[in-house]
Design a protein around this motif. Structure first.
Motif, PDB file in Angstrom:
ATOM      1  N   HIS A  38      38.712 -57.280 -69.392  1.00 46.94           N
ATOM      2  CA  HIS A  38      37.321 -56.938 -69.474  1.00 46.94           C
ATOM      3  C   HIS A  38      37.069 -56.849 -70.973  1.00 46.94           C
ATOM      4  O   HIS A  38      36.217 -56.137 -71.422  1.00 46.94           O
ATOM      5  N   HIS A  59      37.287 -51.686 -57.604  1.00 47.30           N
ATOM      6  CA  HIS A  59      38.498 -52.483 -57.818  1.00 47.30           C
ATOM      7  C   HIS A  59      39.734 -51.584 -57.716  1.00 47.30           C
ATOM      8  O   HIS A  59      39.850 -50.585 -58.430  1.00 47.30           O
ATOM      9  N   GLU A 116      42.170 -50.091 -60.661  1.00 48.14           N
ATOM     10  CA  GLU A 116      41.583 -49.391 -61.809  1.00 48.14           C
ATOM     11  C   GLU A 116      41.706 -47.877 -61.615  1.00 48.14           C
ATOM     12  O   GLU A 116      40.723 -47.159 -61.452  1.00 48.14           O
ATOM     13  N   HIS A 169      34.382 -48.787 -63.914  1.00 48.37           N
ATOM     14  CA  HIS A 169      35.490 -49.747 -63.879  1.00 48.37           C
ATOM     15  C   HIS A 169      36.406 -49.532 -65.075  1.00 48.37           C
ATOM     16  O   HIS A 169      36.105 -48.760 -65.985  1.00 48.37           O
ATOM     17  N   SER A 170      37.541 -50.246 -65.097  1.00 50.47           N
ATOM     18  CA  SER A 170      38.364 -50.354 -66.291  1.00 50.47           C
ATOM     19  C   SER A 170      38.888 -51.793 -66.348  1.00 50.47           C
ATOM     20  O   SER A 170      38.992 -52.437 -65.315  1.00 50.47           O
TER      21      SER A 170
HETATM   22 ZN   LIG Z   1      36.600 -53.605 -62.138  1.00 52.39          ZN
END
Ligand SMILES: [Zn+2]
Length: 487
Positions: free
Chosen positions: A77, A201, A204, A328-329
């Motif tokens: 990301h 997700h 994460e 998120h991560s």
């Molecule tokens: Zn994510």
């Protein structure tokens, strides 16, 4: 109030086309060179022997094509710019032959994690070694441990905390919310709601630690910390720890770096990417994949997945939601719509200015730098993502914070600093939300009045100023009151 122009996201047409290509190629199934395999001695667990995580400098389309062929699991990301004249850098899970293929064409590749299995082994050894005896935020927590933590918060402060079931996952696990608000009633109508979720997700893990830290601080701070008291008197804060509980459990039991849900697909593969399954601009502009095996497989239809349906139906039934965070991560970003197109979203100034405020609040709290920007250009194209549905379909201000890395297994020492900076961002957001500042210029003026009147006369849901679920003269009165008071 805050400077809207600082740290504008880069709008480089070359970069834009580069990330467009990334989005398209991340969707490919790839040559499956770097697929993990089931262990011989431990048939239950997928192993990552011989695999590593690398950061590759992408010079051009050919580089991108190659890396997505030899390493189909893009971890990035991190759309970092990279050296001048390149398309930027991306992180990938890869094996030795894949690495060799990249180096053979002269690509610059840095090995971030030389032995991925070792990271997984160390992590599971550490978690098995009694993290429970230390502080709750000193290490990652399982689905059941988080659920017990939530119940503990409710037991401690039942007057401000409660639990609600949103629905069931594909494997019949509960998708639940922790609802936090004070007994103090709003001035009129219903309280505005801030909705926060983690773990769309599965891998994460740090995201649920951050949302649980918010919950812990809010529950224990009410009546003690004047900032928290004011926030919970004004807002209801609703936290959904796990949108994708099946995937999360699977990362704990079987495959540490699993991303999607556990949908059995027609060709024998598993998983739909929940964050490509939302019903706004679903499947458009290469921001997702139609291939079953892809990490960004969008599903057979918008809202084909029960996890997305549970979130959608709860949101539709709770008209007070004014802001949403989909956590998120990794990569340290604050992303906003659109994800599916490079075009600016209508009213993007609101999304941008509040993202910039959160960015500054994180810095002021002693945290690290998060880059704020439109998802499509800053990260890569995402279609069928949560933020576009919340903003585009529901008119709810929505952001994706991408938390700290440097991978999906950050050392446990990163948990608390990451959680603290995101909590600072949340408090800032709650304190600076101004319903009367309709155009989010940072001040309330006649343009806001005209904008509200236009929404009100058209009977738009966005004119439901007192959050009752319908638009009537009470909304007009509430707006005028807020307008006179300056917020
Ligand atoms: Zn994510």
């Amino acid at each position: 109030m805050f400077d809207l122009r600082a740290n504008e996201p880069t709008r480089n047409p070359v970069r834009r086309s580069a990330w467009f290509a990334v989005g398209a190629l991340v969707g490919l199934t790839g040559a499956a060179i770097a697929q993990p395999h089931a262990a011989e001695g431990d048939p239950g667990r997928v192993r990552y022997d011989g695999q590593m995580v690398v950061r590759a400098v992408i010079r051009d389309a050919a580089d991108l094509m190659l890396v997505n062929q030899v390493a189909p699991d893009c971890w990035s990301h991190t759309a970092d710019p990279g050296p001048p004249g390149t398309w930027g850098v991306l992180d990938y899970r890869i094996d030795a032959s894949g690495l060799e293929a990249l180096r053979a064409v002269g690509m610059q590749v840095e090995v971030l994690i030389p032995d991925l299995q070792r990271v997984v082994d160390e992590e599971s050894r550490r978690l098995a070694g009694g993290a429970m005896t230390r502080g709750w935020f000193d290490d990652y927590k399982s689905l059941d441990q988080v659920s017990q933590f939530v119940d503990g918060l409710i037991a401690a402060r039942p007057e401000i905390a409660s639990r609600e079931t949103l629905g069931l996952s594909l494997e019949q696990r509960e998708i639940y919310a922790l609802r936090l608000t004070s007994p103090v009633p709003p001035d009129r109508g219903g309280k505005p709601v801030i909705l926060i979720n983690s773990v769309q997700h599965a891998r994460e893990w740090i995201t649920v630690m951050s949302t649980m830290y918010m919950a812990d601080q809010l529950v224990n701070g009410y009546g003690v910390d004047p900032r928290v008291t004011a926030v919970l008197d004004k807002f209801e804060i609703v936290i959904v720890p796990f949108v994708n509980p099946d995937g999360y459990v699977y990362t704990w039991t079987t495959e540490r770096y699993w991303r999607k849900n556990r949908r059995p697909n027609a060709n024998g593969t598993f998983g739909v990417d929940n964050n490509r399954n939302w019903g706004f601009a679903w499947g458009s502009n290469n921001g997702s994949s139609g291939n079953f095996g892809s990490e960004t497989y969008r599903g057979t239809a918008p809202f084909s997945e029960p996890e997305n349906v549970a979130m959608r139906d709860w949101t539709l039934a709770n008209p007070g939601v004014v802001m949403h965070l989909d956590v998120h991560s990794y990569g340290q970003y604050l992303l906003y719509s659109w994800g599916y197109t490079p075009a600016p979203a209508p009213g993007v100034g609101a999304l941008r200015s509040l993202a910039m405020g959160m960015r500054q609040a994180i810095l002021d709290s002693g945290g690290v730098t998060y880059n704020a920007g439109q998802c499509y250009q800053t990260l890569y194209p995402v279609s069928g993502g949560a933020i576009d549905w919340y903003y585009g379909d529901q008119n709810i201000l929505s952001w994706t914070p991408e938390l700290r890395g440097p991978s999906f297994s950050p050392p446990p020492s990163v948990i608390l600093p990451t959680a603290r900076e995101m909590y600072a961002a949340l408090l800032w957001l709650a304190e600076n939300y101004c319903g009367a500042d309709v155009d989010y210029t940072g001040f309330v003026d006649s343009v806001d009045f005209d904008a509200f009147m236009a929404m009100f006369e058209a009977g738009l849901p966005s004119a439901d100023f007192d959050h009752t679920g319908f638009v009537d003269t009470d909304d007009f009165d509430a707006f005028v009151q807020a307008f006179i008071e300056g917020c």
